[in-house]
Design a protein around this motif. Structure first.
Motif, short mmCIF file in Angstrom:
data_model
loop_
_atom_site.label_atom_id
_atom_site.label_comp_id
_atom_site.label_asym_id
_atom_site.label_seq_id
_atom_site.Cartn_x
_atom_site.Cartn_y
_atom_site.Cartn_z
N LEU A 10 -22.07 7.23 -49.36
CA LEU A 10 -21.63 7.15 -47.97
C LEU A 10 -20.84 5.87 -47.82
CD1 LEU A 10 -21.56 7.68 -44.88
CD2 LEU A 10 -23.84 6.60 -44.77
N VAL A 11 -19.63 5.98 -47.29
CA VAL A 11 -18.79 4.81 -47.02
C VAL A 11 -18.53 4.76 -45.52
CG1 VAL A 11 -16.65 3.59 -47.54
CG2 VAL A 11 -17.69 5.07 -49.28
N THR A 12 -18.97 3.69 -44.86
CA THR A 12 -18.69 3.58 -43.43
C THR A 12 -17.32 2.96 -43.22
OG1 THR A 12 -19.71 1.38 -43.14
CG2 THR A 12 -21.16 3.31 -42.96
N GLY A 13 -16.72 3.30 -42.09
CA GLY A 13 -15.38 2.80 -41.80
C GLY A 13 -14.37 3.26 -42.84
N ALA A 14 -14.47 4.52 -43.26
CA ALA A 14 -13.68 5.01 -44.38
C ALA A 14 -12.49 5.86 -43.95
CB ALA A 14 -14.56 5.81 -45.33
N GLY A 15 -12.14 5.83 -42.68
CA GLY A 15 -11.02 6.62 -42.23
C GLY A 15 -9.67 6.03 -42.59
N HIS A 16 -9.65 4.76 -42.91
CA HIS A 16 -8.38 4.10 -43.24
C HIS A 16 -8.66 2.80 -43.97
CE1 HIS A 16 -8.96 1.16 -39.95
NE2 HIS A 16 -9.51 2.18 -39.32
N GLY A 17 -7.60 2.17 -44.46
CA GLY A 17 -7.69 0.84 -45.04
C GLY A 17 -8.59 0.75 -46.25
N ILE A 18 -9.33 -0.36 -46.33
CA ILE A 18 -10.20 -0.61 -47.48
C ILE A 18 -11.26 0.47 -47.63
CG2 ILE A 18 -11.96 -2.17 -48.39
CD1 ILE A 18 -10.26 -4.49 -47.31
N GLY A 19 -11.84 0.91 -46.53
CA GLY A 19 -12.88 1.93 -46.61
C GLY A 19 -12.36 3.23 -47.20
N ALA A 20 -11.17 3.64 -46.78
CA ALA A 20 -10.57 4.86 -47.33
C ALA A 20 -10.31 4.71 -48.82
CB ALA A 20 -9.27 5.18 -46.60
N ALA A 21 -9.80 3.55 -49.22
CA ALA A 21 -9.53 3.31 -50.64
C ALA A 21 -10.82 3.35 -51.46
CB ALA A 21 -8.83 1.96 -50.82
N ILE A 22 -11.90 2.79 -50.92
CA ILE A 22 -13.18 2.83 -51.63
C ILE A 22 -13.69 4.26 -51.76
CG2 ILE A 22 -15.61 2.18 -51.48
CD1 ILE A 22 -14.71 -0.49 -50.26
N ALA A 23 -13.62 5.02 -50.67
CA ALA A 23 -14.10 6.40 -50.71
C ALA A 23 -13.36 7.21 -51.77
CB ALA A 23 -13.93 7.05 -49.34
N ALA A 25 -11.67 6.01 -54.40
CA ALA A 25 -11.95 5.47 -55.73
C ALA A 25 -13.30 5.94 -56.26
CB ALA A 25 -11.88 3.95 -55.71
N LEU A 26 -14.31 5.98 -55.41
CA LEU A 26 -15.61 6.48 -55.84
C LEU A 26 -15.50 7.93 -56.30
CD1 LEU A 26 -17.94 4.99 -53.06
CD2 LEU A 26 -17.68 4.16 -55.40
N ALA A 226 -11.58 -1.09 -56.50
CA ALA A 226 -11.97 -1.18 -57.91
C ALA A 226 -13.21 -2.03 -58.08
CB ALA A 226 -10.81 -1.76 -58.72
N ALA A 227 -13.31 -3.10 -57.30
CA ALA A 227 -14.51 -3.94 -57.35
C ALA A 227 -15.73 -3.17 -56.84
CB ALA A 227 -14.30 -5.20 -56.52
N ALA A 228 -15.52 -2.35 -55.82
CA ALA A 228 -16.63 -1.54 -55.29
C ALA A 228 -17.12 -0.54 -56.32
CB ALA A 228 -16.19 -0.83 -54.02
N VAL A 229 -16.19 0.08 -57.05
CA VAL A 229 -16.57 1.03 -58.09
C VAL A 229 -17.45 0.35 -59.13
CG1 VAL A 229 -15.69 2.41 -60.03
CG2 VAL A 229 -14.61 2.57 -57.78
N TYR A 230 -17.08 -0.85 -59.54
CA TYR A 230 -17.91 -1.58 -60.50
C TYR A 230 -19.31 -1.82 -59.95
CZ TYR A 230 -20.06 -5.58 -62.76
OH TYR A 230 -20.97 -6.42 -63.36
N LEU A 231 -19.41 -2.31 -58.72
CA LEU A 231 -20.72 -2.62 -58.16
C LEU A 231 -21.56 -1.36 -57.95
CD1 LEU A 231 -19.83 -5.38 -55.54
CD2 LEU A 231 -20.91 -5.68 -57.78
N ALA A 232 -20.91 -0.20 -57.83
CA ALA A 232 -21.63 1.06 -57.68
C ALA A 232 -22.06 1.66 -59.00
CB ALA A 232 -20.75 2.07 -56.93
#
Length: 253
Positions: A10-23, A25-26, A226-232
């Protein structure tokens, strides 16, 4: 490549920006993702389409992260769609506005704190039963360069809230370690391809910020992702209670 196949995120605030990129990338690394949004339903739907095109499951769910009841509902619906939860990214947050301390109302300070710090707390709290049921998990919070350097003009409340996120992250890491749940923060600096600085900073200030960066350029949402993917990932199992700066060398060391 980090393998997140079968992980439920679950990624909050994922509709745009950093959150969308994290969603996205995961999902690129194998995860199924719930895309939370506050007001950007259309943009969140586009993120879901991008994830679906990767062959992963995705759904967009709305919630006001400053409302405990809505956050509890979000987690119930998210875990229902995914069949559980392995990764929580608390990305939702907002500067709200630049206001000098001498002109700042109690309401403004409380609003900034609520959407950045308290919302992170209530989202983690709501997610804990599902993460514990999974037997292990990853929580990623979103701090900021402002937590290290006090932020730009009119951002005292935001800097204080993001510094609080770092403290919350460290405390959670200790408390949740016996549950095999790691908790780490990301602290982005100037990320030039999002709405944030375009909304709250003048072109002159943006140019000056970039010119002062040791790497000589702004960052991208994909680099934070990319950093979030590593931490996940499983490779980060021994990393907890830390803040990973993604800022081109801007943070005080």
């Amino acid at each position: 490549m980090f393998d997140l196949t079968g992980r439920r995120a679950l990624v909050t605030g994922a509709g745009h920006g950093i959150g969308a990129a994290i969603a996205v990338a995961l999902a690129e690394h194998g995860a199924d993702v719930v895309v939370h949004y506050g007001h950007s339903a259309g943009r969140a739907a586009a993120v879901v389409d991008r994830i679906a095109a990767l062959g992963r499951r995705a759904v967009a769910l709305p919630a006001d992260v400053t409302d405990t009841g809505q956050v509890d509902r979000l987690l119930a619906e998210a875990t229902g769609h995914l069949g559980g939860l392995d990764v929580l990214v608390c990305n939702a947050g907002h500067l709200v506005g630049r206001v000098a301390v001498g002109e700042m109302s109690d309401e403004h300070f409380a609003r900034v704190t609520d959407v950045n710090l308290t919302a992170t707390f209530r989202t983690v709290r709501a997610a804990l039963p599902a993460l514990r049921a999974a037997g292990s998990g990853r929580i990623i919070t979103m701090a900021s360069l402002a937590a290290h350097n006090g932020g730009g003009p009119g951002a005292v409340a935001y800097a204080a809230a993001k510094a609080g996120v770092i403290g919350l992250t460290k405390g959670l890491a200790k408390e949740l370690a016996p549950d095999r749940i790691t908790v780490n923060a990301l602290a982005p600096g100037y990320i030039g391809d999002t709405d944030f600085h375009a909304t709250f900073s003048t072109p002159q200030r943006r140019a000056a910020t970039v010119a002062a960066l040791p790497v000589g350029r702004g960052g991208t949402a994909a680099e934070v992702a990319a950093a979030a993917v590593y931490l996940a990932s499983a490779e980060a199992a021994f990393v907890t209670g830390t803040t990973l700066d993604v800022d081109g060398g801007a943070a005080p060391r």
